[in-house]
Design a protein around this motif. Structure first.
Motif, mmCIF file in Angstrom:
data_model
loop_
_atom_site.group_PDB
_atom_site.id
_atom_site.type_symbol
_atom_site.label_atom_id
_atom_site.label_comp_id
_atom_site.label_asym_id
_atom_site.label_seq_id
_atom_site.Cartn_x
_atom_site.Cartn_y
_atom_site.Cartn_z
ATOM 1 N N TYR A 258 39.669 45.865 43.479
ATOM 2 C CA TYR A 258 39.491 45.456 42.384
ATOM 3 C C TYR A 258 40.861 45.051 41.437
ATOM 4 C CZ TYR A 258 38.467 45.634 37.168
ATOM 5 O OH TYR A 258 38.492 45.118 35.765
ATOM 6 N N TRP A 259 41.799 45.828 41.709
ATOM 7 C CA TRP A 259 42.926 45.430 40.856
ATOM 8 C C TRP A 259 43.845 44.312 41.514
ATOM 9 C CZ3 TRP A 259 43.522 45.414 36.079
ATOM 10 C CH2 TRP A 259 44.884 45.523 35.266
ATOM 11 N N GLY A 260 43.289 43.154 41.300
ATOM 12 C CA GLY A 260 44.121 41.723 41.861
ATOM 13 C C GLY A 260 43.840 40.639 41.206
ATOM 14 N N GLU A 261 44.411 39.523 41.505
ATOM 15 C CA GLU A 261 43.977 38.400 40.857
ATOM 16 C C GLU A 261 42.832 37.987 41.395
ATOM 17 O OE1 GLU A 261 48.413 37.975 41.311
ATOM 18 O OE2 GLU A 261 46.957 38.756 42.235
ATOM 19 N N PRO A 262 41.663 37.624 40.660
ATOM 20 C CA PRO A 262 40.449 37.078 41.321
ATOM 21 C C PRO A 262 40.715 35.723 41.736
ATOM 22 C CG PRO A 262 40.001 37.790 39.014
ATOM 23 C CD PRO A 262 41.749 37.782 39.319
ATOM 24 N N PHE A 263 40.172 35.511 42.888
ATOM 25 C CA PHE A 263 40.208 34.142 43.555
ATOM 26 C C PHE A 263 39.475 32.966 42.711
ATOM 27 C CE2 PHE A 263 41.085 36.169 47.522
ATOM 28 C CZ PHE A 263 41.931 35.336 48.017
ATOM 29 N N PRO A 264 40.133 31.901 42.263
ATOM 30 C CA PRO A 264 39.361 30.730 41.456
ATOM 31 C C PRO A 264 38.590 29.812 42.440
ATOM 32 C CG PRO A 264 41.764 30.139 42.126
ATOM 33 C CD PRO A 264 41.448 31.423 42.470
ATOM 34 N N ILE A 265 37.662 30.403 42.881
ATOM 35 C CA ILE A 265 36.768 29.824 44.205
ATOM 36 C C ILE A 265 35.155 30.116 43.851
ATOM 37 C CG2 ILE A 265 36.268 29.959 46.533
ATOM 38 C CD1 ILE A 265 38.655 28.412 46.237
ATOM 39 N N SER B 13 40.608 23.718 33.611
ATOM 40 C CA SER B 13 40.167 23.699 32.356
ATOM 41 C C SER B 13 39.373 24.997 32.167
ATOM 42 C CB SER B 13 39.404 22.722 31.565
ATOM 43 O OG SER B 13 38.339 22.501 32.599
ATOM 44 N N ASP B 14 39.033 25.667 33.194
ATOM 45 C CA ASP B 14 38.265 26.839 33.321
ATOM 46 C C ASP B 14 39.087 28.156 33.651
ATOM 47 O OD1 ASP B 14 35.817 25.665 32.384
ATOM 48 O OD2 ASP B 14 35.212 25.318 34.310
ATOM 49 N N LEU B 15 40.280 27.908 33.986
ATOM 50 C CA LEU B 15 41.484 29.070 34.197
ATOM 51 C C LEU B 15 41.883 29.755 33.008
ATOM 52 C CD1 LEU B 15 43.213 27.389 37.246
ATOM 53 C CD2 LEU B 15 41.272 28.900 37.419
ATOM 54 N N PRO B 16 42.298 30.979 33.104
ATOM 55 C CA PRO B 16 42.106 31.954 34.039
ATOM 56 C C PRO B 16 40.664 32.452 34.145
ATOM 57 C CG PRO B 16 42.969 32.946 32.240
ATOM 58 C CD PRO B 16 42.973 31.658 31.728
ATOM 59 N N VAL B 17 40.198 32.703 35.854
ATOM 60 C CA VAL B 17 39.289 33.466 36.053
ATOM 61 C C VAL B 17 39.578 34.840 36.057
ATOM 62 C CG1 VAL B 17 37.480 34.071 37.855
ATOM 63 C CG2 VAL B 17 38.374 31.779 37.597
ATOM 64 N N ARG B 18 39.105 35.550 34.821
ATOM 65 C CA ARG B 18 39.482 36.964 34.673
ATOM 66 C C ARG B 18 38.673 37.967 35.260
ATOM 67 N NH1 ARG B 18 41.869 37.250 29.166
ATOM 68 N NH2 ARG B 18 42.278 35.202 28.299
ATOM 69 N N THR C 220 48.924 31.463 38.770
ATOM 70 C CA THR C 220 48.848 31.941 40.205
ATOM 71 C C THR C 220 47.502 31.278 40.669
ATOM 72 O OG1 THR C 220 49.718 34.073 39.630
ATOM 73 C CG2 THR C 220 48.809 34.030 41.629
ATOM 74 N N GLN C 221 46.556 31.344 40.027
ATOM 75 C CA GLN C 221 45.095 30.984 40.511
ATOM 76 C C GLN C 221 45.231 29.494 40.731
ATOM 77 O OE1 GLN C 221 42.581 32.386 37.358
ATOM 78 N NE2 GLN C 221 42.124 33.972 38.577
ATOM 79 N N TRP C 222 46.103 28.696 39.761
ATOM 80 C CA TRP C 222 46.212 27.299 40.002
ATOM 81 C C TRP C 222 47.056 26.923 41.201
ATOM 82 C CZ3 TRP C 222 50.661 24.135 39.945
ATOM 83 C CH2 TRP C 222 50.542 22.757 39.674
ATOM 84 N N ILE C 223 48.125 27.804 41.315
ATOM 85 C CA ILE C 223 48.642 27.577 42.704
ATOM 86 C C ILE C 223 47.763 27.484 43.902
ATOM 87 C CG2 ILE C 223 50.559 28.086 44.461
ATOM 88 C CD1 ILE C 223 52.108 29.198 41.638
ATOM 89 N N PHE C 224 47.037 28.555 43.879
ATOM 90 C CA PHE C 224 45.972 28.784 44.934
ATOM 91 C C PHE C 224 45.068 27.683 45.007
ATOM 92 C CE2 PHE C 224 42.048 29.902 47.027
ATOM 93 C CZ PHE C 224 42.378 30.603 48.163
ATOM 94 N N ILE C 225 44.489 27.144 44.089
ATOM 95 C CA ILE C 225 43.910 25.780 44.155
ATOM 96 C C ILE C 225 44.412 24.516 44.773
ATOM 97 C CG2 ILE C 225 42.610 24.097 42.854
ATOM 98 C CD1 ILE C 225 41.650 26.495 40.987
#
Length: 914
Positions: free
Chosen positions: A501-508, A522-527, A136-141
């Motif tokens: 809080y309870w949602g996907e962190p933005f990979p930003i 390579s650093d995903l996922p952001v937990r 999900t984070q990868w798609i956002f990026i």
């Protein structure tokens, strides 16, 4: 086992299916595929109610049927598990939302398995699983690093965006800003809806008409300025619109999406502002009515409003803007009973008439449609007419109305009631009276007509109808540099961040030098960091802003950065989950290209109509971006959509409409009474809810009647798409049917012996009629009528003392999709195995034909009698039967027979005179 016992049969076969992985999806891609998808549930603590299994059972029947017909079936299940409810529960109990989510998912899974649904549990997904939200984070990026090429109408990598030389000359900051201004996902200041109860931003679509938040149901949502993540879904408006022509969806859903996208054609027109160098641009679908524009209106959020407001109006306008900020868009437009507004003190110059017309601020104009400013033509627009009447503004008719065939719906009247105006329009004299009222500005006319009072020194459209007049005025405006043709959409950018809080962190990461970048793959996922306090700040700041060391990052060059503290909305995980089912264990990419190419698009998507706009529109948008970037091979994700109807339950209310919980109600002699007050109550049908205590738990039903009976009842209640009331008493009929089925295979001493002799013609006929009827009904999702045919088949079998193996095998096979546990048990009694993949029985239409037909006997073309005769009877035989019929004798005696017409297998018509 001499009696039907679902408590013994059903766990046995559920364990068998699980142990043998019966419903594991095959990797054999040479077979025809069938991808059947249920809208995956949010696993609440309340668990399933009997409304949930309706859609799940329907798809299960279809999937079992498709397997029997040689299809490779993908039928998965998972959990849409991020979101506000779990976090709210955590705040109340102190239990981490990850804990409650895991518990709830486990309970849902147990309940679903108890229904005998043929899911491939090896593909189970959970949006809160880091292995899932990594992608999900990868798609956002990907979206962050994509821009929309309007010429090609597709998304392209930001690296392919041409930077104008004048921007490059300004340096790296200007280049970065230019790229940011074009990214599909962008971070910017926005006037957003904020829920003070949830302390989070809401998307426009989540704000209901009464100003309440769709997620918590509480009122008080208001506008505030915040920096937020947004997505340029509006760039895809035309693609989203055209894609609807390629899918097999319910007409109502297509209409809702089209209305939400809101495509219109017209012109953007510039109005000079008296005493100012600024121009006020408006969008109108009717540029031909410019001659009738007598005032202008800007939305309270319009960027030029500050420059328009004169000093003596500032306090009044400021108070008005504050009050408007507390209303939803629906309250400002459709629900507004009275028009409100404030004159700014400024005037615009009508480009066609040269007149100075007053500029007002009013909240019936929305900033997110057109330019946020309108020219008002009160003679021909209902809202403008009401506003002009309220504030005594000029009304100029510029359309001579076409009143022939008109109705009151095409007028807004203060002078007459709708009934009165319809009466007037029914005769020429009344039509002329209405016409004069419109011409005098006493009534508003929204229908068609020829242009009048519409000319200046260089343009004259008098006498022209709408199409020609629009074209003429638009061309003139363009030639004068005063306007241009424009296609407009109501769809606006998608607000894509929440302060929870309870949602996907933005990979930003926001870097100290001003750059904003995505986290490396390579650093995903952001937990999510572990937090003890999940409360958002009163200001609305996310709890992640207090996450300590988690926030701070340093790159390889020592540059400091800070992680994004907002989280993604719940929609994020559900936008693409259908793709992960195809390749759920892939750790190296979102999806294997060959697998995606085989399985997509989804062949059938079943879920509630409540997702007609939000989820489906968002998901289609994400899919189109992934298609543009070459990640998927189809432009649309869901080929066929089916909305199952809602299952309601009985509830009770007092004379004044107050609802009474079901456990406080007593039934006596067919009437309903409040146990405490003794008041007689009215029984109503309502949505299942905890407050009404009318929620029916499927576990309780299965414990008493079994899963097969529950499945049959939910499918037999009525058409799948219809809304239906639940009645537990209705379960008895399906349970009795299954008992009768059992008795057709078992006596008190045990299973019957099965004869291999040829079955009687009647049995063979009903068997083949059943195959044909049931397969047609399954394909058409008419499950209630398919079950009716099963009952006919079963009753026919019961008429014979001998059980013929050929017929009994067919019966089990056509029953299996509907009552799979009992079917497996009887299949085993027949000494057979592998029912789920046994080929669907072939039908023979010749064996399904009736041996007799009904012949109609007519005299002079009027039906006088009917008779059942052997199929294929000769003309001579049919004529003799007709002549011997008492009713025909009655109508022909004493009359001359002129002609005798015989149509084999259909009718005999005797023509007489006298």
């Amino acid at each position: 086992m001499s009696k039907y016992s679902p408590a013994d049969i059903e766990p046995k076969w559920q364990n068998f299916w699980e142990a043998n992985q019966t419903f594991k999806t095959s990797e054999d891609r040479t077979k025809p595929k069938f991808y059947c998808l249920d809208m995956f549930p949010y696993p609440s603590g309340a668990g399933l109610h009997v409304g949930h299994p309706e859609g799940y059972t329907a798809t299960d029947i279809l999937c079992r049927y498709k397997r029997a017909n040689g299809f490779n079936v993908l039928h998965p299940m998972g959990w849409d598990a991020f979101g506000l409810p779990a976090e709210q529960y955590a705040l109340q109990t102190g239990t981490h939302p990850a804990v409650t989510t895991e518990t709830n998912c486990g309970n849902f899974k147990k309940q679903i398995k108890s229904l005998g649904l043929s899911y491939d549990w090896g593909r189970e997904i959970n949006t809160t699983d880091p292995k899932y939200f990594k992608w999900t984070q990868w798609i956002f990026i990907k979206m962050y690093n994509t821009w929309f090429d309007a010429d090609l109408q597709k998304g392209r990598p930001i690296s392919e965006l041409t930077i104008p030389s004048e921007i490059q000359d300004q340096g790296i900051e200007a280049v970065r800003q230019f790229q940011d201004d074009n990214r599909l996902a962008y971070y910017d200041e926005a006037s957003v809806w904020f829920c003070p109860h949830c302390k989070t931003v809401c998307a426009n679509e989540e704000v209901l008409g009464d100003g309440s938040h769709e997620k918590c149901g509480k009122k008080g949502v208001y506008k505030k300025g915040l920096k937020q993540w947004q997505m340029r879904i509006a760039h895809y408006a035309e693609r989203l619109l055209k894609g609807l022509d390629t899918v097999d969806w319910p007409a109502g859903v297509i209409d809702m999406q089209k209305n939400w996208i809101g495509r219109s054609t017209g012109a953007e027109v510039d109005f000079n502002i008296k005493g100012s160098e600024n121009k006020l641009r408006v969008y109108t679908t009717r540029p031909d009515t410019l001659f009738g524009a007598t005032y202008m209106v800007v939305a309270p959020e319009h960027e030029l409003l500050d420059t328009l407001v004169q000093a003596d109006k500032k306090d009044e306008v400021a108070a008005y803007i504050q009050a408007s900020g507390l209303k939803s868009d629906l309250e400002r437009t459709e629900l507004a009973k009275e028009k409100s507004g404030v004159f700014t003190g400024s005037y615009g110059i009508n480009p066609l008439t040269g007149e100075e017309i007053p500029i007002w601020v009013a909240d019936y104009v929305l900033i997110n449609y057109g330019t946020g400013a309108i020219m008002a033509v009160p003679a021909h627009d209902n809202r403008d007419f009401e506003f002009a009447k309220t504030f005594d503004l000029p009304i100029r008719c510029i359309l001579d109305p076409t009143l022939k065939g008109a109705s009151a719906d095409q007028t807004a009247t203060f002078k007459w009631s709708k009934k009165e105006i319809n009466k007037l329009l029914s005769n020429p004299a009344g039509q002329e009276e209405v016409r004069q009222a419109i011409l005098n500005g006493e009534e508003c006319w929204t229908g068609n007509g020829q242009a009048i009072n519409s000319s200046n020194d260089s343009i004259d459209i008098n006498g022209q109808k709408k199409k020609d007049a629009v074209r003429t005025v638009t061309k003139w405006l363009a030639e004068q540099g005063l306007g241009e043709f424009k296609i407009n959409y109501k769809l606006r950018d998608w607000l894509f961040s929440r302060q929870r809080y309870w949602g996907e962190p933005f990979p930003i990461i926001h870097w100290e030098d001003g750059e904003v970048s995505g986290v490396e793959t390579s650093d995903l996922p952001v937990r999510l960091p572990d937090l003890e306090d999940y409360h958002p700040a009163e200001s609305g700041e996310s709890p992640l802003a207090r996450a300590g060391d988690w926030l701070d990052v340093v790159d390889k060059n020592g540059r400091k950065g800070r992680r994004e503290t907002n989280t993604m909305p719940q929609w994020a995980g559900s936008c693409w989950y259908y793709l992960r089912y195809i390749d759920p264990m892939n750790e190296d990419s979102l999806i294997d290209a060959a697998k995606e190419n085989y399985w997509m698009p989804v062949d059938l998507y079943v879920g509630g109509a409540e997702h007609a706009v939000l989820h489906l529109l968002y998901s289609r948008f994400w899919h189109k971006v992934l298609f543009d970037l070459g990640v998927v091979s189809t432009d649309e994700p869901y080929q066929k959509l089916f909305n199952q109807g809602m299952i309601l339950a009985f509830a009770y209310e007092t004379e004044n409409g107050s609802k009474v919980p079901s456990d406080e109600v007593e039934e006596r002699e067919g009437k309903y009474w409040h146990i405490e007050t003794g008041e007689e109550l009215k029984q109503i049908v309502a949505k299942m809810s905890k407050s009404l205590k009318n929620v029916v738990n499927p576990d309780d039903v299965v414990d008493v009647y079994g899963a097969d009976a529950l499945r049959l009842y939910e499918m037999f209640m009525g058409p799948l798409e219809a809304t239906k009331p639940w009645q537990t008493s209705g379960m008895e009929g399906q349970y009795r049917f299954l008992q009768k089925v059992w008795r057709n295979f078992n006596s008190e001493e045990g299973a019957f012996e099965y004869s291999t002799d040829e079955a009687p013609k009647e049995l063979i006929k009903v068997a083949h009629q059943s195959i044909m009827k049931i397969e047609s009904d399954i394909e058409g999702m008419r499950f209630n009528t398919a079950i009716s045919q099963l009952m006919i088949f079963n009753n026919t079998i019961a008429k014979f003392d001998i059980r013929y193996r050929e017929v009994m095998e067919i019966f089990v096979q056509v029953l299996a999709p509907f009552a799979p546990h009992l079917a497996e048990e009887m299949w085993a009694q027949l000494g057979k195995t592998d029912l789920s993949y046994t080929a669907w029985p072939a039908s023979d239409p010749s064996k399904a034909e009736d041996d007799e037909v009904t012949i109609v006997f007519q005299v002079n073309g009027k039906v006088r009698a009917k008779a059942s005769v052997p199929k294929g009877a000769s003309k001579e035989e049919l004529l003799k039967l007709a002549q011997a019929n008492e009713r025909i004798i009655e109508f022909t005696t004493g009359k001359e027979v002129v002609k005798e017409i015989v149509v084999p297998n259909k009718l005999v018509n005797i023509v007489v005179k006298g």
